[in-house]
Design an enzyme around this catalytic site. Structure first.
Site, short mmCIF file in Angstrom:
data_model
loop_
_atom_site.label_atom_id
_atom_site.label_comp_id
_atom_site.label_asym_id
_atom_site.label_seq_id
_atom_site.Cartn_x
_atom_site.Cartn_y
_atom_site.Cartn_z
N LYS A 73 1.12 -1.23 -0.32
CA LYS A 73 -0.02 -0.08 -0.36
C LYS A 73 1.22 1.43 0.19
O LYS A 73 -0.11 2.42 -0.71
CB LYS A 73 -0.92 -0.11 1.26
CG LYS A 73 -2.02 -1.00 1.17
CD LYS A 73 -2.98 -0.74 2.23
CE LYS A 73 -3.79 -2.40 2.75
NZ LYS A 73 -4.51 -1.46 2.89
N ASN A 88 -4.89 1.52 -1.83
CA ASN A 88 -4.85 0.01 -1.97
C ASN A 88 -6.19 -0.57 -2.33
O ASN A 88 -6.45 -1.60 -2.56
CB ASN A 88 -6.26 -0.15 -0.29
CG ASN A 88 -8.01 0.40 -0.76
OD1 ASN A 88 -7.37 1.15 -1.37
ND2 ASN A 88 -8.22 -0.67 -0.16
N ASP A 121 -10.39 2.72 2.12
CA ASP A 121 -9.86 2.15 3.58
C ASP A 121 -10.29 2.81 4.54
O ASP A 121 -11.04 2.51 5.77
CB ASP A 121 -8.58 1.72 4.03
CG ASP A 121 -7.64 0.01 3.47
OD1 ASP A 121 -8.72 -0.85 2.61
OD2 ASP A 121 -6.53 0.30 3.43
N GLY A 135 -3.09 1.44 18.61
CA GLY A 135 -2.05 0.67 16.76
C GLY A 135 -1.40 2.37 16.21
O GLY A 135 -2.41 2.87 15.97
N ALA A 136 -0.30 2.29 15.40
CA ALA A 136 -0.08 2.99 15.45
C ALA A 136 1.00 2.67 13.68
O ALA A 136 2.12 3.73 13.24
CB ALA A 136 0.96 4.34 16.34
P1 ATR Z 1 -0.13 -2.19 10.12
O1 ATR Z 1 -0.76 -2.04 8.19
O2 ATR Z 1 -1.91 -3.98 9.59
O3 ATR Z 1 -0.94 -1.68 10.65
P2 ATR Z 1 1.61 -2.34 10.92
O4 ATR Z 1 2.49 -1.11 10.46
O5 ATR Z 1 2.94 -3.45 10.85
O6 ATR Z 1 0.84 -3.09 10.83
O7 ATR Z 1 1.55 -2.47 12.35
C1 ATR Z 1 1.51 -3.42 13.03
C2 ATR Z 1 0.93 -2.55 14.40
O8 ATR Z 1 0.42 -3.21 15.49
C3 ATR Z 1 1.50 -1.42 15.30
O9 ATR Z 1 0.30 -0.78 16.28
C4 ATR Z 1 2.28 -2.78 16.31
O10 ATR Z 1 2.84 -1.56 17.14
P3 ATR Z 1 4.08 -1.51 17.11
O11 ATR Z 1 4.83 -0.25 16.77
O12 ATR Z 1 5.04 -0.98 18.12
O13 ATR Z 1 5.72 -2.15 16.32
C5 ATR Z 1 1.78 -2.81 16.74
N1 ATR Z 1 1.79 -4.67 16.87
C6 ATR Z 1 1.91 -5.72 16.53
N2 ATR Z 1 2.68 -6.47 16.84
C7 ATR Z 1 2.23 -6.27 18.46
C8 ATR Z 1 2.38 -6.79 20.01
N3 ATR Z 1 3.28 -8.25 19.95
N4 ATR Z 1 2.56 -6.14 21.20
C9 ATR Z 1 1.55 -4.94 20.68
N5 ATR Z 1 0.94 -4.37 19.63
C10 ATR Z 1 2.20 -5.12 18.48
#
Ligand code: ATR
Length: 261
Positions: free
Chosen positions: A47, A68, A87, A112-113
């Site tokens: 994306k 997307n 999205d 989530g960020a």
């Molecule tokens: P997407 O495009 O689906 O958002 P991504 O950019 O990889 O995928 O983001 C994954 C999100 O899930 C992030 O907010 C990530 O937190 P980090 O920024 O700290 O990596 C969160 N995430 C993934 N695994 C995690 C875990 N085990 N515990 C807490 N947060 C998690």
């Protein structure tokens, strides 16, 4: 859902999935152009990569910095490729449809960020929520998005970290919950679920994550991400075919394919 929609409208089209290595994305786009394909969807990690590979970006793709949905347009022997983002609008539609949440003036805790979290944060701010609180495992990423939002949407109260007061909505945009062994992405010692009206989890498989199960127990309204998946597809269908999507046909095809009969 797209194939069911094509069939119902008598369109001789089909939707198929290809797994493309990110290093071949540009070649795949050029291949689709040469094959006279109408368009396609992209998922992670494509994306963001695709943004640089389009001839033109729709306002939606510019706003969210992610593509997307892609459409090829042919005129006078040339084929142009335009990138869209469906999205973000899908988030707002699904929240309204599945939870009755009106974003304007709402107080939201967003978990989530990453890519999905950033798109959700921008959409919520652009819909003028009153408060937006961003929580992430890696706090610096939440802080970075918060700083960007404060500049772009000064009327929205944005913080990084758990809020003290009540919320209208908790929205999970992390990937925590995809595996059954995953813990909840919400630290209930910092934010008890009794302090929110509604909880939305972007995850749709499993249908009920640990977060949604706890939220139900706490008496919150809950919904999973299937509605978001549906509505990004509904918008893409219109972009490709120029016709209104048969939403209920798409919804039941999606439910059948994701959860079985
Ligand atoms: P997407 O495009 O689906 O958002 P991504 O950019 O990889 O995928 O983001 C994954 C999100 O899930 C992030 O907010 C990530 O937190 P980090 O920024 O700290 O990596 C969160 N995430 C993934 N695994 C995690 C875990 N085990 N515990 C807490 N947060 C998690």
């Amino acid at each position: 859902m797209h194939n069911a929609a094509f069939r119902s409208l008598g369109l001789n089209w089909c939707y198929v999935a290809f797994e493309v290595d990110p290093k071949h994305l540009r070649a795949a786009i050029e291949g689709a152009r040469a094959l006279d394909i109408a368009g396609f969807n992209l998922t992670v990690p494509h994306k963001l990569l695709a943004v640089e590979m389009m001839d033109a970006l729709d306002e939606s793709a510019k706003m969210y910095g992610a593509v997307n949905t892609v459409r090829f347009e042919r005129s006078s022997g040339k084929t142009r490729v335009t990138g869209f983002n469906t999205d973000a609008d899908a988030i707002a539609i699904a929240l309204r449809e599945d939870l009755g949440v009106k974003l304007r003036g709402a107080r939201v805790l967003l978990l989530g960020a990453g890519g999905a979290g950033r798109t959700a944060a921008l959409k919520l701010a652009s819909e003028r929520v009153a408060e937006l609180h961003l929580v992430n495992r890696t706090p610096s990423k939440a802080e970075q998005i918060a700083a960007e939002l404060k500049k772009r949407f000064p009327s929205v109260m944005v913080t990084a970290g758990y809020p003290a007061g009540k919320m209208d909505l908790v929205l999970n945009a992390t990937s925590l919950g995809l595996k059954p062994s995953d813990p909840s992405p919400l630290d209930e010692r910092q934010f008890p679920l009794s302090r929110t009206q509604a909880v939305y989890d972007m995850i749709y498989r499993p249908a009920q994550t640990r977060l949604l199960a706890s939220a139900k127990k706490a008496g919150c309204k809950t919904a999973n991400g299937l509605g978001m998946l549906l509505h990004q597809g509904v918008k893409a269908f219109k972009i490709w075919t120029g016709r209104a999507a048969p939403i209920e046909i798409m919804r039941s095809a999606l439910e059948k394919n994701v959860y079985g009969d």
